[in-house]
Design a protein around this motif. Sequence first.
Motif, PDB file in Angstrom:
ATOM      1  N   MET A   1       0.833  -1.199   0.000  1.00 39.02           N
ATOM      2  CA  MET A   1       0.000   0.000   0.000  1.00 39.02           C
ATOM      3  C   MET A   1       0.871   1.254   0.000  1.00 39.02           C
ATOM      4  N   THR A   2       0.368   2.308  -0.607  1.00 35.86           N
ATOM      5  CA  THR A   2       1.078   3.569  -0.646  1.00 35.86           C
ATOM      6  C   THR A   2       0.086   4.714  -0.507  1.00 35.86           C
ATOM      7  N   THR A   3       0.600   5.920  -0.315  1.00 36.67           N
ATOM      8  CA  THR A   3      -0.239   7.109  -0.195  1.00 36.67           C
ATOM      9  C   THR A   3       0.063   8.050  -1.357  1.00 36.67           C
ATOM     10  N   LEU A   4      -0.801   9.036  -1.552  1.00 33.72           N
ATOM     11  CA  LEU A   4      -0.613   9.975  -2.657  1.00 33.72           C
ATOM     12  C   LEU A   4       0.717  10.701  -2.547  1.00 33.72           C
ATOM     13  N   SER A   5       1.177  10.953  -1.330  1.00 34.12           N
ATOM     14  CA  SER A   5       2.429  11.674  -1.146  1.00 34.12           C
ATOM     15  C   SER A   5       3.643  10.889  -1.637  1.00 34.12           C
ATOM     16  N   GLU A   6       3.440   9.598  -1.924  1.00 33.34           N
ATOM     17  CA  GLU A   6       4.528   8.749  -2.413  1.00 33.34           C
ATOM     18  C   GLU A   6       4.432   8.467  -3.900  1.00 33.34           C
ATOM     19  N   ILE A   7       3.411   8.988  -4.564  1.00 32.33           N
ATOM     20  CA  ILE A   7       3.186   8.700  -5.982  1.00 32.33           C
ATOM     21  C   ILE A   7       3.636   9.897  -6.817  1.00 32.33           C
ATOM     22  N   ASN A   8       4.662   9.714  -7.642  1.00 32.18           N
ATOM     23  CA  ASN A   8       5.222  10.803  -8.446  1.00 32.18           C
ATOM     24  C   ASN A   8       4.469  10.898  -9.773  1.00 32.18           C
ATOM     25  N   PHE A   9       3.249  11.429  -9.691  1.00 34.65           N
ATOM     26  CA  PHE A   9       2.398  11.640 -10.872  1.00 34.65           C
ATOM     27  C   PHE A   9       2.174  13.135 -11.082  1.00 34.65           C
ATOM     28  N   ARG A  10       2.286  13.554 -12.319  1.00 33.83           N
ATOM     29  CA  ARG A  10       1.750  14.827 -12.779  1.00 33.83           C
ATOM     30  C   ARG A  10       0.375  14.567 -13.385  1.00 33.83           C
ATOM     31  N   ASP A  11      -0.388  15.623 -13.600  1.00 30.45           N
ATOM     32  CA  ASP A  11      -1.645  15.550 -14.352  1.00 30.45           C
ATOM     33  C   ASP A  11      -2.564  14.446 -13.830  1.00 30.45           C
ATOM     34  N   PRO A  12      -2.834  14.398 -12.530  1.00 30.93           N
ATOM     35  CA  PRO A  12      -3.608  13.279 -11.986  1.00 30.93           C
ATOM     36  C   PRO A  12      -5.054  13.290 -12.464  1.00 30.93           C
ATOM     37  N   PHE A  13      -5.582  12.106 -12.674  1.00 28.37           N
ATOM     38  CA  PHE A  13      -6.984  11.927 -13.067  1.00 28.37           C
ATOM     39  C   PHE A  13      -7.521  10.730 -12.301  1.00 28.37           C
ATOM     40  N   ILE A  14      -8.665  10.910 -11.631  1.00 30.37           N
ATOM     41  CA  ILE A  14      -9.262   9.843 -10.830  1.00 30.37           C
ATOM     42  C   ILE A  14     -10.630   9.479 -11.380  1.00 30.37           C
ATOM     43  N   LEU A  15     -10.788   8.218 -11.699  1.00 32.19           N
ATOM     44  CA  LEU A  15     -12.073   7.661 -12.113  1.00 32.19           C
ATOM     45  C   LEU A  15     -12.668   6.921 -10.927  1.00 32.19           C
ATOM     46  N   ALA A  16     -13.888   7.297 -10.525  1.00 28.73           N
ATOM     47  CA  ALA A  16     -14.605   6.610  -9.450  1.00 28.73           C
ATOM     48  C   ALA A  16     -15.583   5.624 -10.082  1.00 28.73           C
ATOM     49  N   SER A  17     -15.358   4.350  -9.876  1.00 34.42           N
ATOM     50  CA  SER A  17     -16.197   3.317 -10.488  1.00 34.42           C
ATOM     51  C   SER A  17     -17.198   2.782  -9.475  1.00 34.42           C
ATOM     52  N   ALA A  18     -18.473   3.087  -9.672  1.00 33.42           N
ATOM     53  CA  ALA A  18     -19.511   2.551  -8.797  1.00 33.42           C
ATOM     54  C   ALA A  18     -19.616   1.041  -8.958  1.00 33.42           C
ATOM     55  N   GLN A  19     -19.270   0.539 -10.142  1.00 32.24           N
ATOM     56  CA  GLN A  19     -19.378  -0.891 -10.414  1.00 32.24           C
ATOM     57  C   GLN A  19     -18.387  -1.691  -9.575  1.00 32.24           C
ATOM     58  N   THR A  20     -17.148  -1.227  -9.483  1.00 29.86           N
ATOM     59  CA  THR A  20     -16.135  -1.965  -8.733  1.00 29.86           C
ATOM     60  C   THR A  20     -15.931  -1.422  -7.329  1.00 29.86           C
ATOM     61  N   GLN A  21     -16.522  -0.243  -7.033  1.00 35.12           N
ATOM     62  CA  GLN A  21     -16.322   0.435  -5.751  1.00 35.12           C
ATOM     63  C   GLN A  21     -14.845   0.708  -5.489  1.00 35.12           C
ATOM     64  N   LEU A  22     -14.147   1.087  -6.558  1.00 35.56           N
ATOM     65  CA  LEU A  22     -12.748   1.459  -6.472  1.00 35.56           C
ATOM     66  C   LEU A  22     -12.529   2.792  -7.178  1.00 35.56           C
ATOM     67  N   TYR A  23     -11.504   3.496  -6.724  1.00 36.95           N
ATOM     68  CA  TYR A  23     -11.022   4.688  -7.412  1.00 36.95           C
ATOM     69  C   TYR A  23      -9.774   4.303  -8.200  1.00 36.95           C
ATOM     70  N   TYR A  24      -9.655   4.840  -9.405  1.00 35.43           N
ATOM     71  CA  TYR A  24      -8.541   4.540 -10.284  1.00 35.43           C
ATOM     72  C   TYR A  24      -7.782   5.837 -10.556  1.00 35.43           C
ATOM     73  N   LEU A  25      -6.506   5.869 -10.201  1.00 32.41           N
ATOM     74  CA  LEU A  25      -5.667   7.049 -10.371  1.00 32.41           C
ATOM     75  C   LEU A  25      -4.717   6.841 -11.544  1.00 32.41           C
ATOM     76  N   PHE A  26      -4.847   7.724 -12.532  1.00 36.53           N
ATOM     77  CA  PHE A  26      -3.962   7.745 -13.687  1.00 36.53           C
ATOM     78  C   PHE A  26      -3.154   9.039 -13.654  1.00 36.53           C
ATOM     79  N   GLY A  27      -2.028   9.074 -14.369  1.00 41.76           N
ATOM     80  CA  GLY A  27      -1.252  10.298 -14.420  1.00 41.76           C
ATOM     81  C   GLY A  27      -0.001  10.144 -15.262  1.00 41.76           C
ATOM     82  N   THR A  28       0.678  11.261 -15.468  1.00 41.76           N
ATOM     83  CA  THR A  28       1.961  11.275 -16.158  1.00 41.76           C
ATOM     84  C   THR A  28       3.056  10.881 -15.180  1.00 41.76           C
ATOM     85  N   ALA A  29       3.849   9.877 -15.524  1.00 43.06           N
ATOM     86  CA  ALA A  29       4.926   9.431 -14.647  1.00 43.06           C
ATOM     87  C   ALA A  29       5.996  10.513 -14.564  1.00 43.06           C
TER      88      ALA A  29
END
Length: 290
Positions: free
Chosen positions: A1-29
């Motif tokens: 497990m990790t936290t946002l403060s440990e993820i080196n992403f620019r341009d973050p985008f979060i998709l909230a999926s009601a179907q899976t009950q998960l949040y998906y974080l995408f971004g530029t590495a």
Amino acid sequence: MTTLSEINFRDPFILASAQTQLYYLFGTAGQTAWSGTPEGFDVYTSPDLVEWSGPFPAFRPEPGFWADHHFWAPEVHAYKDKYYMFASFKSEGIPRGTQILVADEPQGLYHPNSSGPVTPAGWECLDGTLYVDQEGQPWMVFCREWLEVTDGEMYAVRLNEELSAAAGEPVLLFRASEAPWSVGGTEGQYVTDGPFLHPGQGGELLMLWSSGGASGYAMGLARSASGSICGPWTQDAEPLYAKDGGHGMLFRDFAGRLLLTIHTPNRNPEERPVLLEVQESSRQLNIGEL
């Protein structure tokens, strides 16, 4: 497990999926944002926006893929029964453009849905985002880079129903210098970055977008009072986020809260995704702490 403060992403985008009950974080590495050869795009998942699992592969270019660097700003939208990734790419001798990828599940793997960039051939473009209007017509809003036109431009173009190609000519929405808060470079360059559309209260259509401000990278708010993607667009006088952060997007968590994610600071490799709660009134978005 990790936290946002440990993820080196620019341009973050979060998709909230009601179907899976998960949040998906995408971004530029951050590690390959400006140099190096990226492997593709990764995704992190979380049930609570606090602890994140990953990274997991979301897109891996197959042999012969047209681009080889500047894999930027992936964002994922649910549309009909699939998931579509809008991402920007560049190759030596080929202008940067936004291509659309597709997958059956939000995590991917994503594969090209368009044969190449959907942005106009020969234009230097980036940061395409999906908007579906009140009639159900899909559009892509994207930036034409200051590197080509000096005063960065914001465009919208109709897409076909398959999200595989443009279905019309691009419509110019505004130029970066039209925003009172946007500050130009030493030679009059004005940046357009990171558009994101949000239907506001009272029928307005709002657009988050980023540029240079008085205190560095900043994010402002443009408004279409008509509610139409084609405007006319006006600019708020003051930025929504003023100091060293931007490229934001809005989403609702599973409790119904409106949240904003941006990257800050805007210094590589220090940039990280952050989450902020937003209170929306009739004409205002007010940013607070999460």
